[in-house]
Write a protein that holds these residues in place. Structure first.
Motif, PDB file in Angstrom:
ATOM      1  N   UNK A  55      35.548  29.223  35.361  1.00  0.00           N
ATOM      2  CA  UNK A  55      36.367  28.022  35.214  1.00  0.00           C
ATOM      3  C   UNK A  55      37.414  27.879  36.310  1.00  0.00           C
ATOM      4  N   UNK A  56      37.874  28.990  36.858  1.00  0.00           N
ATOM      5  CA  UNK A  56      38.912  28.937  37.887  1.00  0.00           C
ATOM      6  C   UNK A  56      38.414  29.502  39.218  1.00  0.00           C
ATOM      7  N   UNK A  57      37.132  29.329  39.473  1.00  0.00           N
ATOM      8  CA  UNK A  57      36.530  29.884  40.686  1.00  0.00           C
ATOM      9  C   UNK A  57      37.161  29.322  41.951  1.00  0.00           C
ATOM     10  N   UNK A  58      37.449  28.030  41.968  1.00  0.00           N
ATOM     11  CA  UNK A  58      38.029  27.426  43.171  1.00  0.00           C
ATOM     12  C   UNK A  58      39.409  28.001  43.468  1.00  0.00           C
ATOM     13  N   UNK A  59      40.180  28.254  42.430  1.00  0.00           N
ATOM     14  CA  UNK A  59      41.502  28.844  42.638  1.00  0.00           C
ATOM     15  C   UNK A  59      41.386  30.299  43.071  1.00  0.00           C
ATOM     16  N   UNK A  60      40.379  30.992  42.551  1.00  0.00           N
ATOM     17  CA  UNK A  60      40.208  32.402  42.855  1.00  0.00           C
ATOM     18  C   UNK A  60      39.633  32.627  44.252  1.00  0.00           C
ATOM     19  N   UNK A  61      38.864  31.653  44.737  1.00  0.00           N
ATOM     20  CA  UNK A  61      38.130  31.839  45.980  1.00  0.00           C
ATOM     21  C   UNK A  61      39.025  32.098  47.183  1.00  0.00           C
ATOM     22  N   UNK A  62      40.227  31.539  47.180  1.00  0.00           N
ATOM     23  CA  UNK A  62      41.150  31.754  48.296  1.00  0.00           C
ATOM     24  C   UNK A  62      42.577  31.574  47.808  1.00  0.00           C
ATOM     25  N   UNK A  63      43.538  32.250  48.429  1.00  0.00           N
ATOM     26  CA  UNK A  63      44.940  32.067  48.023  1.00  0.00           C
ATOM     27  C   UNK A  63      45.388  30.607  48.067  1.00  0.00           C
ATOM     28  N   UNK A  64      44.933  29.855  49.061  1.00  0.00           N
ATOM     29  CA  UNK A  64      45.330  28.453  49.171  1.00  0.00           C
ATOM     30  C   UNK A  64      44.748  27.607  48.047  1.00  0.00           C
ATOM     31  N   UNK A  65      43.634  28.054  47.476  1.00  0.00           N
ATOM     32  CA  UNK A  65      43.070  27.335  46.349  1.00  0.00           C
ATOM     33  C   UNK A  65      43.965  27.394  45.126  1.00  0.00           C
ATOM     34  N   UNK A  66      44.724  28.472  45.003  1.00  0.00           N
ATOM     35  CA  UNK A  66      45.659  28.622  43.902  1.00  0.00           C
ATOM     36  C   UNK A  66      47.016  28.010  44.231  1.00  0.00           C
ATOM     37  N   UNK A  67      47.451  28.172  45.496  1.00  0.00           N
ATOM     38  CA  UNK A  67      48.765  27.663  45.911  1.00  0.00           C
ATOM     39  C   UNK A  67      48.657  27.201  47.364  1.00  0.00           C
ATOM     40  N   UNK A 134      49.734  39.893  39.058  1.00  0.00           N
ATOM     41  CA  UNK A 134      49.141  41.202  38.806  1.00  0.00           C
ATOM     42  C   UNK A 134      47.989  41.044  37.821  1.00  0.00           C
ATOM     43  N   UNK A 135      46.785  41.003  38.364  1.00  0.00           N
ATOM     44  CA  UNK A 135      45.533  41.118  37.614  1.00  0.00           C
ATOM     45  C   UNK A 135      45.137  39.896  36.789  1.00  0.00           C
ATOM     46  N   UNK A 136      46.047  39.302  36.055  1.00  0.00           N
ATOM     47  CA  UNK A 136      45.656  38.257  35.111  1.00  0.00           C
ATOM     48  C   UNK A 136      45.469  36.888  35.763  1.00  0.00           C
ATOM     49  N   UNK A 137      45.970  36.670  36.964  1.00  0.00           N
ATOM     50  CA  UNK A 137      45.831  35.379  37.649  1.00  0.00           C
ATOM     51  C   UNK A 137      44.546  35.366  38.478  1.00  0.00           C
ATOM     52  N   UNK A 138      44.060  34.170  38.860  1.00  0.00           N
ATOM     53  CA  UNK A 138      42.849  34.084  39.684  1.00  0.00           C
ATOM     54  C   UNK A 138      43.125  34.458  41.137  1.00  0.00           C
ATOM     55  N   UNK A 139      43.270  35.731  41.382  1.00  0.00           N
ATOM     56  CA  UNK A 139      43.601  36.271  42.704  1.00  0.00           C
ATOM     57  C   UNK A 139      42.558  37.321  43.069  1.00  0.00           C
ATOM     58  N   UNK A 140      42.060  37.271  44.285  1.00  0.00           N
ATOM     59  CA  UNK A 140      41.076  38.246  44.762  1.00  0.00           C
ATOM     60  C   UNK A 140      41.810  39.468  45.311  1.00  0.00           C
ATOM     61  N   UNK A 141      42.337  40.272  44.407  1.00  0.00           N
ATOM     62  CA  UNK A 141      43.205  41.372  44.819  1.00  0.00           C
ATOM     63  C   UNK A 141      42.530  42.364  45.762  1.00  0.00           C
ATOM     64  N   UNK A 166      40.512  56.214  44.380  1.00  0.00           N
ATOM     65  CA  UNK A 166      40.138  54.993  43.649  1.00  0.00           C
ATOM     66  C   UNK A 166      41.147  54.626  42.570  1.00  0.00           C
ATOM     67  N   UNK A 167      42.370  55.157  42.679  1.00  0.00           N
ATOM     68  CA  UNK A 167      43.322  55.031  41.581  1.00  0.00           C
ATOM     69  C   UNK A 167      44.547  54.204  41.972  1.00  0.00           C
ATOM     70  N   UNK A 168      44.348  52.945  42.311  1.00  0.00           N
ATOM     71  CA  UNK A 168      45.473  52.072  42.623  1.00  0.00           C
ATOM     72  C   UNK A 168      45.441  50.820  41.756  1.00  0.00           C
ATOM     73  N   UNK A 169      46.554  50.551  41.066  1.00  0.00           N
ATOM     74  CA  UNK A 169      46.773  49.234  40.481  1.00  0.00           C
ATOM     75  C   UNK A 169      47.248  48.322  41.608  1.00  0.00           C
ATOM     76  N   UNK A 170      46.759  47.086  41.631  1.00  0.00           N
ATOM     77  CA  UNK A 170      47.105  46.167  42.705  1.00  0.00           C
ATOM     78  C   UNK A 170      47.947  45.009  42.205  1.00  0.00           C
ATOM     79  N   UNK A 171      48.887  44.608  43.008  1.00  0.00           N
ATOM     80  CA  UNK A 171      49.712  43.437  42.731  1.00  0.00           C
ATOM     81  C   UNK A 171      49.875  42.642  44.012  1.00  0.00           C
ATOM     82  N   UNK A 172      50.212  41.363  43.879  1.00  0.00           N
ATOM     83  CA  UNK A 172      50.320  40.493  45.048  1.00  0.00           C
ATOM     84  C   UNK A 172      51.576  39.644  44.991  1.00  0.00           C
TER      85      UNK A 172
END
Length: 348
Positions: A55-67, A134-141, A166-172
């Motif tokens: 449902x939110x693929x366009x926003x997730x596809x690129x940062x500019x798609x979300x903002x 952090x994780x819950x938004x449509x962001x390609x972390x 392989x043990x990193x939580x990611x935030x943006x």
């Protein structure tokens, strides 16, 4: 930009002081290929029931798609490297296995608080507008973290760090500031296929690509209905998530166990007994998993997972605990209990 060097140096020092393990910067348009890969993955149905991704693929596809106003992306990693071997409970049928990331507090709140603190610092120093995720938004972390130099996306599709495995939580942090970017990280998986061969359900149709419909992390956490019969046996005693592909990564040998108190393992979550878990009602479930990511799946889904694990245990002593759920009002739980009874009775 070249004149940003003092600001960026101070930003990175501030991030480390706040408890982040790594930080890097990339341009908002640095990963145009990520959107195409996402759409192919969605078109193939690899997201399973995670309809929000479609449902939110366009926003997730690129940062500019979300903002649209974003110019730079600041990616941050927080280590949750475990002090215990995540695979140590394999074969201990009466004991449930919980994914490392859920051994203590839910990481979302802690990391988001730190992201907001760092974002406020940045605005105070340089202005601009910011958004934190952090994780819950449509962001390609993961692609963004690789572009920012934190690591590379391994063949298990997760980020791999030379320092943190392989043990990193990611935030943006998205910002309207045009900051000088760090160099992207090279892929260092080489010929290694350990993560591919370790998967108990063959969830990797090819390296670097995960089919969530076959992944035990997805099936035990995101999937709401009965788990398909072909995956119940391979679940073994996994009751929340699966760390097999992460745990076998050779780069983990460089990871130092986390010292973050919120991520240190709670004793009752590192080797929980199935007999005790199967006795949980909703109130007890919420009490045990207060502050934990596990709480969000609800008691019914959690009991479903525990029943599958009990059925795989070969432990006849679990029969009474399993039988108590045969009359459950939840049809999925009742069916899982009947399946587990058949497995246990056939093993005696």
């Amino acid at each position: 930009m070249a004149g940003d060097a003092p600001l960026i140096a101070a930003l990175k020092a501030e991030a480390l002081a706040l408890g982040f393990a790594d930080i890097g910067i990339t341009a908002a348009g640095a990963v145009p290929q990520a959107g195409a890969r996402l759409r192919r993955w969605l078109a193939d149905g690899c997201h399973g029931d995670m309809i929000w991704m479609e449902n939110r693929a366009d926003e997730r596809a690129s940062p500019a798609g979300l903002w649209p106003e974003v110019r730079s992306v600041i990616m941050l990693g927080t280590s949750y490297a475990p002090p215990l071997d995540p695979l140590r409970l394999a074969g201990q049928g009466d004991t449930g296995v919980i994914s490392v990331y859920a051994w203590n507090r839910d990481y979302h709140d802690l990391i988001k608080k730190r992201l907001k603190t760092l974002a406020r610092w940045l605005v105070g120093q340089a202005g601009g507008d910011v958004k934190v995720f952090v994780d819950t938004a449509p962001v390609m972390e993961k692609p963004l973290a690789a572009a920012a130099g934190l690591g590379w996306q391994g063949k298990h599709s997760n980020l791999v760090s030379r320092s943190h495995g392989s043990w990193l939580f990611l935030g943006a942090i998205y910002t309207t500031l045009d900051l000088a970017a760090d160099a992207p990280h090279a892929d260092r998986c080489g010929s290694c296929t350990r993560c591919q061969t370790a998967c108990p359900t063959d969830a990797f149709p090819e390296p670097y690509r995960l089919d969530a419909r076959r992944c035990l992390a997805y099936l035990t956490i995101e999937h709401a209905g009965p788990i398909p019969a072909e995956f119940r046996g391979p679940m073994a005693n996994r009751i929340y998530g699966c760390d097999d592909c992460l745990s076998v990564c050779p780069w983990n040998r460089f990871a130092k166990a986390t010292e973050e108190p919120a991520f240190l393992p709670r004793a009752e979550l590192t080797a929980p007994k199935l007999a005790e878990l199967l006795r949980l009602d909703d109130v007890a479930f919420r009490a045990l998993f207060s502050g934990s990511a596990i709480k969000r799946i609800g008691v019914a889904r959690f009991i479903r997972n525990c029943l599958y694990a009990a059925g795989n245990s070969g432990a006849a002593a679990l029969l009474p605990a399993v039988a108590a759920h045969l009359g459950s009002d939840d049809a999925v739980v009742a069916e899982a209990a009947a399946w587990a009874m058949d497995q246990l009775e056939g093993a005696t």
